[in-house]
Motif scaffolding. Structure first.
Motif, mmCIF file in Angstrom:
data_model
loop_
_atom_site.group_PDB
_atom_site.id
_atom_site.type_symbol
_atom_site.label_atom_id
_atom_site.label_comp_id
_atom_site.label_asym_id
_atom_site.label_seq_id
_atom_site.Cartn_x
_atom_site.Cartn_y
_atom_site.Cartn_z
ATOM 1 N N LYS A 243 19.028 -67.271 59.429
ATOM 2 C CA LYS A 243 19.093 -66.432 58.181
ATOM 3 C C LYS A 243 19.012 -64.869 58.564
ATOM 4 O O LYS A 243 18.309 -64.541 59.482
ATOM 5 C CB LYS A 243 17.927 -66.633 57.323
ATOM 6 C CG LYS A 243 17.750 -65.924 56.088
ATOM 7 C CD LYS A 243 18.767 -66.287 54.898
ATOM 8 C CE LYS A 243 18.591 -65.591 53.580
ATOM 9 N NZ LYS A 243 19.345 -65.830 52.610
ATOM 10 N N THR A 244 19.803 -63.964 58.046
ATOM 11 C CA THR A 244 19.897 -62.747 58.230
ATOM 12 C C THR A 244 18.549 -62.073 57.502
ATOM 13 O O THR A 244 18.565 -62.603 56.216
ATOM 14 C CB THR A 244 21.211 -61.948 57.892
ATOM 15 O OG1 THR A 244 21.416 -61.774 56.641
ATOM 16 C CG2 THR A 244 22.200 -62.696 58.665
ATOM 17 N N LEU B 87 27.001 -59.151 51.348
ATOM 18 C CA LEU B 87 27.462 -58.756 52.601
ATOM 19 C C LEU B 87 27.177 -57.612 53.332
ATOM 20 O O LEU B 87 26.671 -57.349 54.540
ATOM 21 C CB LEU B 87 28.733 -59.154 52.746
ATOM 22 C CG LEU B 87 29.690 -58.972 54.299
ATOM 23 C CD1 LEU B 87 28.911 -59.752 55.310
ATOM 24 C CD2 LEU B 87 31.083 -59.447 54.226
ATOM 25 N N MET C 75 29.516 -67.516 59.508
ATOM 26 C CA MET C 75 28.464 -66.895 58.657
ATOM 27 C C MET C 75 28.961 -67.268 57.199
ATOM 28 O O MET C 75 30.098 -67.023 56.959
ATOM 29 C CB MET C 75 28.409 -65.307 58.974
ATOM 30 C CG MET C 75 27.366 -64.428 57.469
ATOM 31 S SD MET C 75 27.325 -62.668 58.015
ATOM 32 C CE MET C 75 26.414 -62.783 59.337
ATOM 33 N N GLU D 10 23.267 -67.828 57.254
ATOM 34 C CA GLU D 10 23.266 -67.385 55.958
ATOM 35 C C GLU D 10 23.030 -66.004 55.588
ATOM 36 O O GLU D 10 21.751 -65.503 56.184
ATOM 37 C CB GLU D 10 22.545 -68.220 54.954
ATOM 38 C CG GLU D 10 22.740 -67.821 53.718
ATOM 39 C CD GLU D 10 21.740 -68.370 52.522
ATOM 40 O OE1 GLU D 10 21.307 -67.902 51.597
ATOM 41 O OE2 GLU D 10 20.925 -69.514 52.930
ATOM 42 N N SER D 11 23.667 -65.189 55.087
ATOM 43 C CA SER D 11 23.504 -63.827 54.763
ATOM 44 C C SER D 11 22.397 -63.527 53.654
ATOM 45 O O SER D 11 22.449 -64.314 52.988
ATOM 46 C CB SER D 11 24.876 -63.201 54.390
ATOM 47 O OG SER D 11 24.613 -61.951 53.634
ATOM 48 N N SER D 12 21.528 -62.546 53.965
ATOM 49 C CA SER D 12 20.805 -62.215 52.626
ATOM 50 C C SER D 12 21.671 -61.125 51.969
ATOM 51 O O SER D 12 22.520 -60.549 52.574
ATOM 52 C CB SER D 12 19.541 -61.643 53.335
ATOM 53 O OG SER D 12 19.792 -60.341 54.270
ATOM 54 N N ALA E 22 28.602 -65.834 53.594
ATOM 55 C CA ALA E 22 27.987 -64.673 52.914
ATOM 56 C C ALA E 22 28.553 -64.393 51.616
ATOM 57 O O ALA E 22 29.432 -65.271 50.906
ATOM 58 C CB ALA E 22 28.349 -63.207 53.618
ATOM 59 N N ASN F 230 15.525 -66.277 62.221
ATOM 60 C CA ASN F 230 16.112 -64.985 61.339
ATOM 61 C C ASN F 230 16.734 -64.248 62.492
ATOM 62 O O ASN F 230 16.462 -63.749 63.583
ATOM 63 C CB ASN F 230 15.062 -64.207 60.660
ATOM 64 C CG ASN F 230 14.347 -65.114 59.651
ATOM 65 O OD1 ASN F 230 13.640 -65.798 59.703
ATOM 66 N ND2 ASN F 230 14.494 -64.624 58.327
ATOM 67 N N ALA G 176 23.796 -57.960 56.588
ATOM 68 C CA ALA G 176 24.386 -58.855 57.032
ATOM 69 C C ALA G 176 25.729 -58.549 57.946
ATOM 70 O O ALA G 176 26.013 -59.091 58.900
ATOM 71 C CB ALA G 176 24.764 -59.848 56.229
ATOM 72 N N SER G 177 26.531 -57.652 57.437
ATOM 73 C CA SER G 177 27.601 -56.765 58.128
ATOM 74 C C SER G 177 27.253 -56.560 59.329
ATOM 75 O O SER G 177 28.340 -56.410 60.444
ATOM 76 C CB SER G 177 28.226 -55.912 57.293
ATOM 77 O OG SER G 177 27.461 -55.001 57.254
ATOM 78 N N ASP H 58 17.792 -59.881 62.491
ATOM 79 C CA ASP H 58 17.714 -58.622 61.568
ATOM 80 C C ASP H 58 18.168 -57.391 62.439
ATOM 81 O O ASP H 58 17.445 -57.328 63.557
ATOM 82 C CB ASP H 58 16.395 -58.579 61.175
ATOM 83 C CG ASP H 58 16.210 -57.464 60.053
ATOM 84 O OD1 ASP H 58 16.187 -56.156 60.678
ATOM 85 O OD2 ASP H 58 15.974 -57.794 58.887
#
Length: 434
Positions: A38-39, A92, A6, A87-89, A8, A59, A106-107, A61
């Motif tokens: 992608k988160t 983190l 990941m 990839e984190s949104s 972040a 994605n 994302a965590s 989520d």
């Protein structure tokens, strides 16, 4: 066996997307097969990831998807590739004020799926403080493994020396400040990938920068192996029809890759058409989907697209049509652009929308369908989000489409519109909720 990592950061705007694209491009130049995830709810970054990797970016989520679905999504992404980069949104640990694991952060994803984290730290305007930021993130949650760091926006050798000295985590390289690789933005996010004709050269530039400034072997070593059989199949949303006419161009591009992938796996056929090129939905389709996008930038062309308008009206007379966000705007009677000019839309629903009198609406949404539609039976619960600047200026006379709650369960009232076989709202669906 595939591997996963990941990317972040502590906040948005740190350079996560640029670093992710650079890594995808560099590893691909090395001959590895790569894929991105992608988160959070996002359409625009995944389109760039798809172009850089050569395969669609789905994605993940933690608020909208249940555990089995998250495992299935990662397992699907791992099939046939050497490395999956998630990839984190946002930051983190950013998410809703709910218990860990269901916050949309994302965590949550990193902890639940045991994905090592590579931090991107924007070092502009600071020196040794980057060490404190990295240490704080690394120790915040013992279920999240911060495995390494990339320093971004390093201005000089002295700046790099100060930052390096403060870090306790593995440093995988520094990205020197380079204004030529900035990604242009507009409302809702980056300018869309399909609107840029220079992506091949852009990705080559990023790959060369990554090869020169990052330790790619160290980055790869941070990733963990993942077996593509770890997750079982889990459907997030059944296809709305067997043959789906899908609006697909610069005005209608926000369809989640995981939905398209699952619909095809379920045996559905997606038949794209371009309203901006005055195309009508395929007569052989049994439903039509107008996704979100940027119709407010193309109001004049859409209003003048007679074949599109007439074809949509014929289609809606016998088969279901659904519009999300921008698609919902086009289903209405009229759309007011940023200059205040009204453009006639399809009139399949009676509401009016405006981008001139705009207001940002952003957040997770749970939707309960108020009547049967192409999305499901009356009472079905769906999870997704809203992100738009346009507003409804005249609600019209149609029945409401759904009752909404925000991500924390607060009632937001009814939303959207439905008339006969036509439905729509600003709500973007991510998954069915059971």
């Amino acid at each position: 066996m595939s591997r996963v990592l990941m990317v972040a950061a502590p906040r948005s705007g740190s350079g996560k997307t640029t670093v992710t694209l650079a890594l995808l491009s560099a590893f691909r130049r090395r001959g590895l097969s790569v894929r991105a995830l992608k988160t959070g709810p996002d359409y625009i970054d995944p389109a760039f990831h798809q172009e850089a990797s050569g395969v669609p970016c789905a994605n993940l989520d933690s608020w909208a998807m249940q555990g089995a679905a998250l495992q299935a999504r990662l397992a699907r992404a791992a099939e046939g590739v050497d490395l999956v980069i998630v990839e984190s949104s946002m930051g983190l640990f950013d998410g809703l004020a709910l218990p860990d694991g269901r916050r949309g952060a994302a965590s949550d994803i990193a902890a639940f799926l045991d994905i090592p984290v590579l931090l991107v730290l924007d070092a502009s305007g600071q020196g040794q403080s980057v060490g404190a930021v990295a240490q704080g993130l690394a120790q915040w949650d013992d279920k999240v493994t911060v495995a390494g760091v990339i320093l971004n926006n390093i201005a000089s050798d002295r700046h790099e020396k100060l930052c390096r000295a403060a870090l306790k985590q593995t440093l995988c390289g520094v990205f020197r400040r380079d204004r030529s690789i900035l990604l242009p933005e507009r409302h809702l996010g980056l300018v869309q990938a399909r609107e840029r004709g220079d992506l091949e050269a852009f990705f080559r530039t990023l790959a060369l920068k990554a090869e020169a400034e990052l330790d790619l072997d160290a980055v790869f070593a941070l990733s963990r192996p993942i077996d593509a059989s770890e997750g079982k199949k889990a459907s997030l949303l059944p296809p709305p029809g067997q043959r789906i006419a899908l609006a697909d161009d610069a005005a209608f591009s926000f369809l989640y890759a995981h939905l398209a992938e699952e619909w095809r796996e379920a045996g559905a056929e997606i038949r794209p058409f371009s309203p901006l090129n005055d195309e009508e939905p395929d007569e052989g389709a049994d439903c039509c989907w107008l996704p979100g996008g940027y119709p407010e930038l193309h109001g004049g062309r859409l209003a003048a697209a007679r074949n599109f308008r007439d074809g949509m009206r014929r289609f809606a007379a016998t088969r279901p049509v659904h519009g999300e966000c921008g698609g919902f705007m086009v289903l209405g009677g009229g759309l007011e652009d940023s200059a205040g000019m009204r453009h006639e839309m399809l009139g399949l629903l009676s509401h009016e929308t405006s981008f001139a009198r705009r207001r940002m609406v952003l957040g997770y949404r749970q939707a309960q369908l108020l009547r049967p539609s192409v999305l499901g039976a009356e009472g079905m619960m769906l999870r997704g989000h809203e992100f738009h600047y346009a507003r409804v200026t005249d609600p019209g006379s149609d029945a409401a489409f759904a009752r909404l709650q925000d991500g924390e369960g607060n009632d937001l009232g009814v939303a959207g519109a439905q008339r006969n076989r036509v439905s729509g709202s600003f709500f973007h669906v991510l998954s069915r909720w059971e």
